[in-house]
Design an enzyme around this catalytic site. Structure first.
Site, PDB file in Angstrom:
ATOM      1  N   ASP A 183       0.841  -1.200   0.000  1.00  0.00           N
ATOM      2  CA  ASP A 183       0.000   0.000   0.000  1.00  0.00           C
ATOM      3  C   ASP A 183       0.875   1.249   0.000  1.00  0.00           C
ATOM      4  O   ASP A 183       2.106   1.162  -0.067  1.00  0.00           O
ATOM      5  CB  ASP A 183      -0.974  -0.015   1.196  1.00  0.00           C
ATOM      6  CG  ASP A 183      -2.320   0.638   0.825  1.00  0.00           C
ATOM      7  OD1 ASP A 183      -2.301   1.798   0.382  1.00  0.00           O
ATOM      8  OD2 ASP A 183      -3.357  -0.015   0.980  1.00  0.00           O
ATOM      9  N   HIS A 255      -2.751   2.930  -4.550  1.00  0.00           N
ATOM     10  CA  HIS A 255      -2.284   2.441  -3.250  1.00  0.00           C
ATOM     11  C   HIS A 255      -0.913   1.794  -3.405  1.00  0.00           C
ATOM     12  O   HIS A 255      -0.670   0.693  -2.913  1.00  0.00           O
ATOM     13  CB  HIS A 255      -3.296   1.465  -2.645  1.00  0.00           C
ATOM     14  CG  HIS A 255      -4.484   2.148  -2.053  1.00  0.00           C
ATOM     15  ND1 HIS A 255      -4.406   2.946  -0.932  1.00  0.00           N
ATOM     16  CD2 HIS A 255      -5.790   2.195  -2.441  1.00  0.00           C
ATOM     17  CE1 HIS A 255      -5.609   3.430  -0.640  1.00  0.00           C
ATOM     18  NE2 HIS A 255      -6.467   3.008  -1.546  1.00  0.00           N
ATOM     19  N   GLU A 319      -9.521   2.921  -5.528  1.00  0.00           N
ATOM     20  CA  GLU A 319      -9.081   4.267  -5.193  1.00  0.00           C
ATOM     21  C   GLU A 319      -7.820   4.692  -5.941  1.00  0.00           C
ATOM     22  O   GLU A 319      -6.825   5.076  -5.330  1.00  0.00           O
ATOM     23  CB  GLU A 319      -8.881   4.361  -3.669  1.00  0.00           C
ATOM     24  CG  GLU A 319     -10.180   4.156  -2.918  1.00  0.00           C
ATOM     25  CD  GLU A 319     -10.029   4.211  -1.400  1.00  0.00           C
ATOM     26  OE1 GLU A 319     -10.938   4.740  -0.745  1.00  0.00           O
ATOM     27  OE2 GLU A 319      -9.008   3.704  -0.882  1.00  0.00           O
TER      28      GLU A 319
HETATM   29  C1  ACM Z   1     -11.039  -0.117   0.171  1.00  0.00           C
HETATM   30  O1  ACM Z   1     -11.563  -0.055   1.293  1.00  0.00           O
HETATM   31  N1  ACM Z   1     -10.418   0.925  -0.355  1.00  0.00           N
HETATM   32  C2  ACM Z   1     -11.079  -1.337  -0.602  1.00  0.00           C
END
Ligand code: ACM
Ligand code: ZN
Length: 523
Positions: A183, A255, A319
């Site tokens: 991440d 991420h 995201e």
């Molecule tokens: C997430 O909670 N961004 C998968």
């Protein structure tokens, strides 16, 4: 009068034991078998040895004794024993458990079924202090995929802690462990071809103090940690012995600041971007134009699939703001060359290429519901987190789905409305009762329901740095969830509370810290 008295006794006994999750059938009879440290576990099939040994070790913690003896001798023991057998007429995860004058017999369709029978037996031993009532249990799960997730990027947990986490989920008859390994705040898996990923990408210079939405204060302390491939193989083996498959998640294209800090050429501009010290969504993502990004991802996945035998590999996909791609000549060139209509389609192009790679290596791809945005292949499996909407749409199109909606299954959310006595959390409000109300089949017809592979809770750790805190976010909400996962069609709110009360005894026995709000009647 005599009849009433017998019913009274039977009634009292029946109230004494309960099983989590709710079994298909649980019948209590008169009489009991005493199980103690001298009780022998007899294998009717030698393939059950490690499954039996885990039970022998685990229940010894309750007895504060040496492990129970595991024997493969089929000779009838003089004392009552626990017999473990395979029964091919049962489904793989199905089991039956019979306690009577002859001892205890657990039969499973596979070693996994026997393991689940032993979890039920362990619950009964702890509840009755080893005086297990004569009973018949028949049981099998609703969902084939019963998952629990753990984010080890925002905060790192040691191999020993991860194993204890696996112990906890195994006690709830979970069979998938979703291991979120990369991440923005740290890359936590050793990749031999790119040592910089862990050397540079696993360490952030400091960490935000307070809430990501409002704070600008940092702790000034470097934070890092990663697992070697050897440690990861050990975790995979440990989980497999408990009939749990570890599904690794390698996030792409967003991420990804752990990777971007280590290898700046993965970004659109080649500019050095440090491992992130905040929480949230960053515009810094991998370039989807340059061929080198694809080479990198395939090289990483080549090592990942050697470590993790899981059928599914999770590729993240959530995201990922596409602003950088709009300004990147490589990304724009790729869009043109491939005849793509938008940056969203560019993400779909990346995901489809990665899926092709995984298929060529005998694996399947799963990703967060954002991968639906630019169109998705019919073979991708969707993990629905932005509510159930993505999952419902995917199931209607015939894509397989794992439901993890943030409305009901984000265990990083607060557990009480007032938040009184709760540590800082990301937000939200998710008491046990709301977890229990979750219906994975909402808005789906019988045909579409077949595409719901299963259900999972997610546990993100931005605000969770300590293991005791982590388990208090998981427990006891996981017990309620296990009924949704295992016993969807026989959930019963009336029996939930007594069963939750019994689970406390198990948590106390193993020293697993759990939240007390539900037990105190707070929500
Ligand atoms: C997430 O909670 N961004 C998968
Ligand atoms: Zn680019």
């Amino acid at each position: 009068m005599a009849l009433l008295a017998i019913q009274g006794i039977a009634g009292a006994l029946a109230a004494e034991v309960s099983i989590m999750p709710q079994p298909v059938k649980l019948e209590i009879a008169e009489g009991e078998m005493v199980i103690n440290p001298k009780t022998t576990i007899i294998l009717m099939d030698n393939s059950l040895r490690s499954t039996a040994q885990i039970f022998a070790d685990d229940i010894a913690v309750f007895f504060d004794s040496k492990p129970l003896k595991v024997s493969s001798s089929h000779r009838k023991a003089t004392d009552k024993s626990i017999y473990l057998a395979l029964n091919k007429s049962l489904a793989a995860e199905e089991y039956s458990l019979l306690v009577n004058t002859n001892g205890t017999l657990i039969e499973g369709g596979s070693a996994a079924g026997v393991f689940y029978g032993l979890q039920s037996l362990r619950q009964m031993i702890i509840q009755t202090d080893g005086k297990v009532p004569y009973c018949t249990i028949e049981d099998k799960p609703t969902f084939a995929y019963r998952g629990v997730h753990l984010d080890v990027c925002r905060h790192f947990f040691t191999v020993e802690e991860v194993k204890e986490y696996i112990d906890i989920i195994a006690a709830h008859k979970i069979n998938r462990f979703h291991f979120h390994l990369t991440d923005d705040q740290g890359w936590r898996i050793e990749i031999k071809r790119y040592p910089e990923l862990t050397k540079v990408g696993s360490v952030r210079t400091e960490t935000l103090v307070g809430h990501g939405g409002s704070s600008n204060e940092y702790d000034g302390t470097p934070y890092g940690g990663y697992y070697t491939q050897k440690q990861l193989r050990d975790i995979v083996k440990y989980a497999a012995e408990r009939h749990i498959t570890v599904i690794p998640e390698i996030e792409m294209p967003g991420h990804a600041r752990g990777a971007l800090a280590a290898l700046p050429w993965l970004g659109c501009t080649d500019e050095y971007i440090p491992v992130w010290t905040r929480w949230g969504v960053t515009p810094e993502i991998m370039c989807a134009g340059k061929e080198t990004t694809y080479e990198f991802l395939e090289n990483v996945l080549a090592e990942v699939i050697e470590i993790f035998p899981s059928e599914y590999i999770h590729i993240g996909g959530d995201e990922a703001p596409r602003n950088r791609w709009k300004e990147c000549p490589h990304c724009q060139e790729r869009i043109k060359a491939e005849g793509l209509a938008s940056e969203a389609e560019l993400q779909s192009y990346l995901v489809a290429r990665i899926e092709k790679y995984l298929h060529a290596h005998g694996r399947k791809m799963i990703g967060w519901d954002e991968i639906l945005e630019g169109g998705v292949t019919p073979t991708a499996t969707i993990m629905s987190w932005q509510g159930a909407r993505g999952g419902i749409n995917a199931a209607k199109k015939g894509n397989y789905v794992v439901m993890t909606p943030n409305s009901h299954l984000y265990f990083d959310f607060y557990q009480t409305e007032t938040k009184e006595g709760e540590p800082l959390a990301i937000g939200g409000y998710l008491p046990v009762e709301k977890v229990y109300q979750y219906n994975p089949y909402r808005k789906l017809n019988d045909e579409e329901k077949k595409y719901i592979l299963g259900v999972q809770c997610n546990l993100w750790t931005e605000y969770i740095g300590e293991f005791d805190h982590l388990t208090s976010m998981l427990l006891p909400r996981l017990a309620a969830l296990s009924d949704v996962q295992w016993a969807e069609n026989r959930r019963n709110e009336e029996t939930l509370r007594p069963r939750m009360e019994q689970m406390r005894k198990l948590y106390d026995c193993y020293g697993w810290n759990y939240a007390k709000f539900y037990y105190e009647g707070r929500k």
